[in-house]
Design a protein around this motif. Structure first.
Motif, PDB file in Angstrom:
ATOM      1  N   ASP A   1     -38.505  44.062  17.475  1.00 53.03           N
ATOM      2  CA  ASP A   1     -38.205  42.843  16.760  1.00 53.03           C
ATOM      3  C   ASP A   1     -37.559  43.205  15.442  1.00 53.03           C
ATOM      4  OD1 ASP A   1     -41.646  42.213  15.871  1.00 53.03           O
ATOM      5  OD2 ASP A   1     -40.172  43.547  15.012  1.00 53.03           O
ATOM      6  N   SER A   2     -37.286  42.187  14.696  1.00 45.99           N
ATOM      7  CA  SER A   2     -36.454  42.400  13.511  1.00 45.99           C
ATOM      8  C   SER A   2     -37.142  43.271  12.459  1.00 45.99           C
ATOM      9  CB  SER A   2     -36.103  41.061  12.902  1.00 45.99           C
ATOM     10  OG  SER A   2     -37.272  40.310  12.723  1.00 45.99           O
TER      11      SER A   2
ATOM     12  N   LEU B   1     -32.721  38.704  20.832  1.00 46.28           N
ATOM     13  CA  LEU B   1     -31.732  38.197  19.894  1.00 46.28           C
ATOM     14  C   LEU B   1     -31.592  39.116  18.691  1.00 46.28           C
ATOM     15  CD1 LEU B   1     -32.696  34.428  19.802  1.00 46.28           C
ATOM     16  CD2 LEU B   1     -30.953  35.514  21.183  1.00 46.28           C
ATOM     17  N   LYS B   2     -30.454  38.986  18.033  1.00 47.13           N
ATOM     18  CA  LYS B   2     -30.233  39.761  16.809  1.00 47.13           C
ATOM     19  C   LYS B   2     -31.179  39.278  15.718  1.00 47.13           C
ATOM     20  CE  LYS B   2     -25.487  41.437  16.572  1.00 47.13           C
ATOM     21  NZ  LYS B   2     -24.162  41.145  16.046  1.00 47.13           N
ATOM     22  N   LYS B   3     -31.233  37.964  15.580  1.00 48.01           N
ATOM     23  CA  LYS B   3     -32.131  37.391  14.587  1.00 48.01           C
ATOM     24  C   LYS B   3     -32.871  36.243  15.224  1.00 48.01           C
ATOM     25  CE  LYS B   3     -33.113  35.438  10.328  1.00 48.01           C
ATOM     26  NZ  LYS B   3     -34.242  34.761  10.963  1.00 48.01           N
ATOM     27  N   LYS B   4     -34.186  36.410  15.346  1.00 47.74           N
ATOM     28  CA  LYS B   4     -34.966  35.363  15.999  1.00 47.74           C
ATOM     29  C   LYS B   4     -35.203  34.201  15.034  1.00 47.74           C
ATOM     30  CE  LYS B   4     -37.124  38.700  18.931  1.00 47.74           C
ATOM     31  NZ  LYS B   4     -38.270  39.149  19.663  1.00 47.74           N
TER      32      LYS B   4
ATOM     33  N   ASP C   1     -47.408  37.308  12.008  1.00 44.78           N
ATOM     34  CA  ASP C   1     -46.444  37.240  13.109  1.00 44.78           C
ATOM     35  C   ASP C   1     -45.946  35.800  13.224  1.00 44.78           C
ATOM     36  OD1 ASP C   1     -44.905  38.062  15.166  1.00 44.78           O
ATOM     37  OD2 ASP C   1     -46.516  39.124  16.197  1.00 44.78           O
ATOM     38  N   TYR C   2     -45.016  35.591  14.161  1.00 43.66           N
ATOM     39  CA  TYR C   2     -44.636  34.212  14.423  1.00 43.66           C
ATOM     40  C   TYR C   2     -45.885  33.447  14.846  1.00 43.66           C
ATOM     41  CZ  TYR C   2     -39.911  36.058  14.517  1.00 43.66           C
ATOM     42  OH  TYR C   2     -38.743  36.677  14.189  1.00 43.66           O
ATOM     43  N   PRO C   3     -46.045  32.218  14.392  1.00 41.01           N
ATOM     44  CA  PRO C   3     -47.278  31.500  14.706  1.00 41.01           C
ATOM     45  C   PRO C   3     -47.342  31.130  16.187  1.00 41.01           C
ATOM     46  CG  PRO C   3     -45.726  30.075  13.580  1.00 41.01           C
ATOM     47  CD  PRO C   3     -45.125  31.437  13.570  1.00 41.01           C
ATOM     48  N   ASP C   4     -48.536  30.956  16.704  1.00 43.23           N
ATOM     49  CA  ASP C   4     -48.624  30.492  18.091  1.00 43.23           C
ATOM     50  C   ASP C   4     -48.313  28.996  18.132  1.00 43.23           C
ATOM     51  OD1 ASP C   4     -50.900  29.169  17.305  1.00 43.23           O
ATOM     52  OD2 ASP C   4     -52.248  30.756  17.990  1.00 43.23           O
ATOM     53  N   ARG C   5     -48.313  28.477  19.352  1.00 41.77           N
ATOM     54  CA  ARG C   5     -47.800  27.133  19.551  1.00 41.77           C
ATOM     55  C   ARG C   5     -48.569  26.094  18.721  1.00 41.77           C
ATOM     56  NH1 ARG C   5     -48.019  22.777  22.211  1.00 41.77           N
ATOM     57  NH2 ARG C   5     -46.147  21.845  23.116  1.00 41.77           N
ATOM     58  N   ASP C   6     -49.892  26.166  18.786  1.00 37.78           N
ATOM     59  CA  ASP C   6     -50.702  25.152  18.109  1.00 37.78           C
ATOM     60  C   ASP C   6     -50.495  25.181  16.603  1.00 37.78           C
ATOM     61  OD1 ASP C   6     -51.612  24.508  20.534  1.00 37.78           O
ATOM     62  OD2 ASP C   6     -53.526  25.580  20.366  1.00 37.78           O
ATOM     63  N   LEU C   7     -50.468  26.407  16.087  1.00 37.25           N
ATOM     64  CA  LEU C   7     -50.324  26.561  14.642  1.00 37.25           C
ATOM     65  C   LEU C   7     -48.966  26.036  14.180  1.00 37.25           C
ATOM     66  CD1 LEU C   7     -52.028  27.704  12.375  1.00 37.25           C
ATOM     67  CD2 LEU C   7     -50.763  29.828  12.573  1.00 37.25           C
ATOM     68  N   GLU C   8     -47.935  26.384  14.965  1.00 38.16           N
ATOM     69  CA  GLU C   8     -46.597  25.948  14.586  1.00 38.16           C
ATOM     70  C   GLU C   8     -46.502  24.421  14.645  1.00 38.16           C
ATOM     71  OE1 GLU C   8     -43.576  28.202  16.456  1.00 38.16           O
ATOM     72  OE2 GLU C   8     -42.122  27.659  14.914  1.00 38.16           O
TER      73      GLU C   8
ATOM     74  N   GLU D   1     -46.972  42.039   5.660  1.00 41.70           N
ATOM     75  CA  GLU D   1     -45.797  42.444   6.425  1.00 41.70           C
ATOM     76  C   GLU D   1     -45.517  41.420   7.510  1.00 41.70           C
ATOM     77  OE1 GLU D   1     -45.113  47.087   6.602  1.00 41.70           O
ATOM     78  OE2 GLU D   1     -46.975  46.535   7.534  1.00 41.70           O
ATOM     79  N   GLY D   2     -44.318  41.477   8.049  1.00 40.84           N
ATOM     80  CA  GLY D   2     -43.989  40.576   9.142  1.00 40.84           C
ATOM     81  C   GLY D   2     -42.513  40.271   9.156  1.00 40.84           C
ATOM     82  N   PRO D   3     -42.021  39.699  10.266  1.00 37.00           N
ATOM     83  CA  PRO D   3     -40.603  39.381  10.344  1.00 37.00           C
ATOM     84  C   PRO D   3     -40.192  38.387   9.265  1.00 37.00           C
ATOM     85  CG  PRO D   3     -41.806  38.537  12.254  1.00 37.00           C
ATOM     86  CD  PRO D   3     -42.745  39.358  11.479  1.00 37.00           C
ATOM     87  N   ALA D   4     -38.904  38.344   8.999  1.00 37.82           N
ATOM     88  CA  ALA D   4     -38.407  37.452   7.954  1.00 37.82           C
ATOM     89  C   ALA D   4     -38.674  36.005   8.324  1.00 37.82           C
ATOM     90  CB  ALA D   4     -36.910  37.690   7.766  1.00 37.82           C
TER      91      ALA D   4
END
Lengths: 492, 307
Positions: free
Chosen positions: A235-236, B252-255, B214-221, B46-49
């Motif tokens: 991932d990114s 993807l390049k940028k999620k 991390d990206y949030p799960d469905r419920d959280l989002e 830490e985590g993705p942008a």
């Protein structure tokens, strides 16, 4: 897991109830808790996580602050202390799942005393058999609820976490070792089954069913650990590792023998390299601002403010940015090297005052505007298709130099670095070395990059020997590493 | 007790307080924030942008009613920009002023030694509080109210600065050679964010509590979308989030991140779209994807994503 958490919960409740006669009991419960965490730490360490003692202490201290009966909180404390990077995160999750769920899930059965006794008996009965086989003992321990030796074994053969440095040669050994463990697992499974069949009379039906289920679940989780493939996380957030590897891989390949896919990969690598170079350069500029005070200059300028030094001047020479003029031979094999050089030059544009570029085969065409109007990679494609030159003609350096002299000679001055990239093969035409000499005289530096192997430079129709006299520098430029060296020398 | 310092009482309180500050967090985040407060340790996030790393610290500042002091890291950031600097221009003016006043001080002195003594009696103002210009780190340490200190994108800074930061964060004191050591009056609540462009040193990691968002799960989002965009219909939000999750699974390049989900929801709302159809997605893809190659890839798989 429920039973374990229930137990913990019970202890927490007792802990808060403050009943004096329970104190001893509570102390024991806390010890159990500590013991549990330490066991997990032991496993995590042998599975390759680096956990410092101070982190364990922190973790235990923090346990007292949260409600450990609630699992997300408990897990969060462990994770926050033990898994300190992205790479370790997934590994930690797997271990956590294994230790607190898979191995504990049947804790209730094991804790019912007769069954636990039974398991111990059975394992003891089997124990003398595998003396010749160390793997079997580890598997038996694993079933007994002590997974530590098993993890150490897996770690030894490199199934644990990321050990990226494993050479390709080490692979075969790992496969055979893995096979041995697999065989040991099968052997234990058979032995256990056999044991249950043999002792049908002594063990009642329900007990046998429970034992079977227990053994099966633990053997399954042992197998899962063994066959677990290290997951790659793409991932990114993860950029640093593959880039170095790819550079190592791509760096030595000759430009001409790159495949389409490698060209694409190359672009990305170049992008990252350029970013790094820019960082280094900007840091050099930052560094320039420091340095020794130039007292003379400061005093001289202070005169304007009645001798008060309102502005300080430092003794540093401003960096000189150079102008680049690049002449690229785009015939055949040379083009593959030229495109990457152009790519890098234009990516680093802000390090120069101006980059001007020409392509030639027989006759020359300025392509600076293409690079100014289009994105780099598009521009390179466009030049190949649209530049106003005869791609099929025989390369003629003489004609090229003549054209340059009549049309563009005024471009060169003492701030210009002239880069020519080509193999110097004139097809026995007039090399026009005099013009090259003139170009050299007018510019600050003349660098010739030759994508041919140095061994062939002076053979056949190559005029390298003639041209070399007028160059400040001649470099081979066959692969990314050489190109990179050149670019670094150019901008730094 | 009007000036009592606001504090989180327990993990659930953290979650509730952050929610009232418009930040919905998972249990893990709440636990780590609570621990950081209880142990006075910095949090390394830490985590993705775009998953709300920076936003977390802002929300904590809001919910505790503290000032947020932000230090943005970049290559070449040094102490003078992070800690303090002397105001040279003012100091120079001061010397001019002293020049004029010096006669008053030394007049009547019988010997040179006495004159020097008299000057020494005066306040040593040249290197003093007056002329120091505090930068974020010093500000955070010397603030009389507890603050939240956000060191953003710490991975962008040089290793030397990281070592310096380590020193500051371990005992929350800095030494200014001319003035002596300054110790924090209130230990600030520190967040460090990192995008993993390089690995932080083990020493720094050990000092911090690590949090990976991390990206949030469905419920959280879903909760986040409902909170930030109250006007959206539940069914539409659900479809939207399902699509986003499927898009994130692609290579993807940028999620698309949380903020892009919100942008998307907002634009669908603005376009008064009631239901997600392939056409709608195609027309609005540019809101969530930032590369043409990504857009092409998603368009090719549009049918799969919508159903």
């Amino acid at each position: 897991m429920e039973s374990w958490l229930n137990r913990v919960y019970l202890f927490t409740v007792l802990h808060h109830s403050n009943t004096p006669f329970l104190n001893g009991f509570i102390a024991k419960a806390l010890l159990l808790m500590v013991d549990l965490v330490l066991k997990f730490v032991g496993i995590a360490r042998s599975a390759g996580l680096r956990i410092a003692t101070s982190e364990v202490l922190d973790c235990l201290n923090q346990m007292q602050l949260v409600d450990i009966a609630e699992e997300p909180q408990f897990a969060a404390v462990l994770r926050a202390n033990f898994a300190k990077s992205r790479r370790e995160q997934r590994h930690f999750d797997r271990l956590y799942q294994m230790f607190f769920h898979e191995l504990r899930q049947d804790a209730s059965i094991v804790n019912s005393e007769p069954l636990a006794q039974q398991v111990r008996d059975i394992l003891q009965a089997l124990a003398p058999v595998p003396k010749d086989h160390p793997n079997m003992q580890t598997v038996l321990d694993f079933i007994d609820g002590n997974p530590l030796p098993y993890f150490e074994r897996l770690q030894q053969i490199g199934i644990g976490p990321d050990d990226l440095n494993r050479g390709p040669g080490a692979n075969l050994g790992a496969v055979t070792q893995r096979l041995e463990i697999m065989l040991a697992l099968n052997a234990v499974e058979q032995a256990l089954e056999q044991f249950l069949v043999d002792h049908r009379e002594q063990i009642d039906w329900e007990m046998r069913r429970d034992l079977k289920a227990l053994f099966k679940s633990r053997l399954d989780s042992a197998r899962r650990l063994l066959t677990h493939e290290r997951q790659t996380y793409t991932d990114s957030t993860d950029k640093s590792v593959p880039y170095r590897q790819r550079l190592d891989h791509l760096g030595e390949i000759h430009f001409a023998s790159l495949t389409q896919k490698e060209v694409a990969a190359m672009r990305e690598v170049i992008e990252q390299l350029v970013r790094k170079l820019k960082d280094t350069i900007s840091r050099r500029y930052a560094q320039q601002k420091r340095g020794v005070l130039d007292i003379k200059k400061t005093l001289r300028r202070a005169a304007g403010y009645q001798g008060i030094p309102m502005q300080l001047y430092y003794r540093h020479r401003p960096l000189r940015k150079s102008k680049i003029v690049a002449l690229c031979d785009v015939s055949g094999s040379v083009w593959s090297a030229a495109r990457f050089m152009l790519n890098m030059l234009y990516s680093l544009q802000e390090c120069f005052t101006r980059v001007q570029s020409f392509v030639f085969v027989a006759g020359l065409d300025e392509v600076t505007h293409v690079f100014e109007d289009f994105e780099i990679n598009q521009a390179i494609e466009k030049i190949l298709k649209e530049a106003d030159i005869e791609y099929n003609a025989a390369t003629d350096y003489g004609l090229t130099f003549r054209q340059f002299k009549y049309r563009h000679m005024d471009m060169l001055n003492k701030k210009t670095t002239l880069i020519i990239i080509g193999d110097g093969r004139t097809n026995y035409g007039n090399p026009e070395a005099r013009i090259l000499d003139e170009m050299h005289q007018r510019s600050r530096r003349l660098i010739w990059l030759n994508p041919e192997t140095p061994y062939f430079w002076f053979t056949g129709d190559s005029e390298m020997r003639t041209y070399m006299e007028y160059c400040d520098e001649v470099r081979p430029c066959q692969n990314l590493n050489q190109l990179l060296e050149f670019i670094e020398a150019l901008v730094l | 007790m009007g000036n009592r310092i606001k504090k989180f009482k327990n993990v659930d309180h953290v979650a509730a307080a952050l929610k009232s500050a418009d930040y919905i967090c998972s249990k893990t985040i709440a636990t780590v924030v609570f621990l950081a407060q209880a142990t006075l340790k910095p949090v390394l996030v830490e985590g993705p942008a775009g998953v709300g790393k920076t936003e977390l610290s802002k929300a904590v500042a809001r919910s505790l009613g503290r000032e947020l002091i932000r230090l943005q890291c970049y290559e070449g950031l040094d102490e003078t920009k992070a800690l303090y600097e002397w105001e040279y221009a003012k100091q120079l003016l001061y010397t001019q002023m002293v020049k004029e006043k010096i006669d008053d001080v030394v007049s009547g002195a019988r010997s040179l030694a006495e004159a020097v003594d008299r000057i020494a009696e005066q306040e040593d103002a040249f290197f003093s509080e007056r002329f120091i210009q505090p930068r974020p780190l010093l500000k955070a340490i010397s603030s009389s109210q507890p603050v939240v200190l956000l060191v953003d994108e710490v991975d962008k800074s040089d290793p030397e600065f990281e070592a310096f930061l380590l020193e500051v964060l371990s005992d929350f004191q800095v030494s200014i050679p001319e003035l002596g050591t300054r110790t924090a009056r209130n230990i600030p609540f520190v967040f460090l964010t990192s995008n993993d462009s390089r690995d932080m040193s083990d020493a720094l990691k050990r000092r911090c509590i690590h949090l990976y968002i991390d990206y949030p799960d469905r419920d959280l989002e879903m909760k986040i979308v409902r909170l930030k965009i109250p006007g959206i219909r539940t069914t539409l939000a659900g479809r939207l989030i399902d699509a986003i999750h499927k898009i994130r699974d692609l290579d993807l390049k940028k999620k698309p991140c949380v903020s892009e989900t919100l942008d998307w929801a907002q634009s669908l709302l603005a376009l008064q779209i009631e239901d997600l159809s392939p056409e709608v997605v195609r027309d609005t893809l540019n809101v969530i994807l930032k590369y043409q190659a990504d857009v092409d890839q998603v368009q090719a798989k549009l049918e799969k994503i919508i159903n």
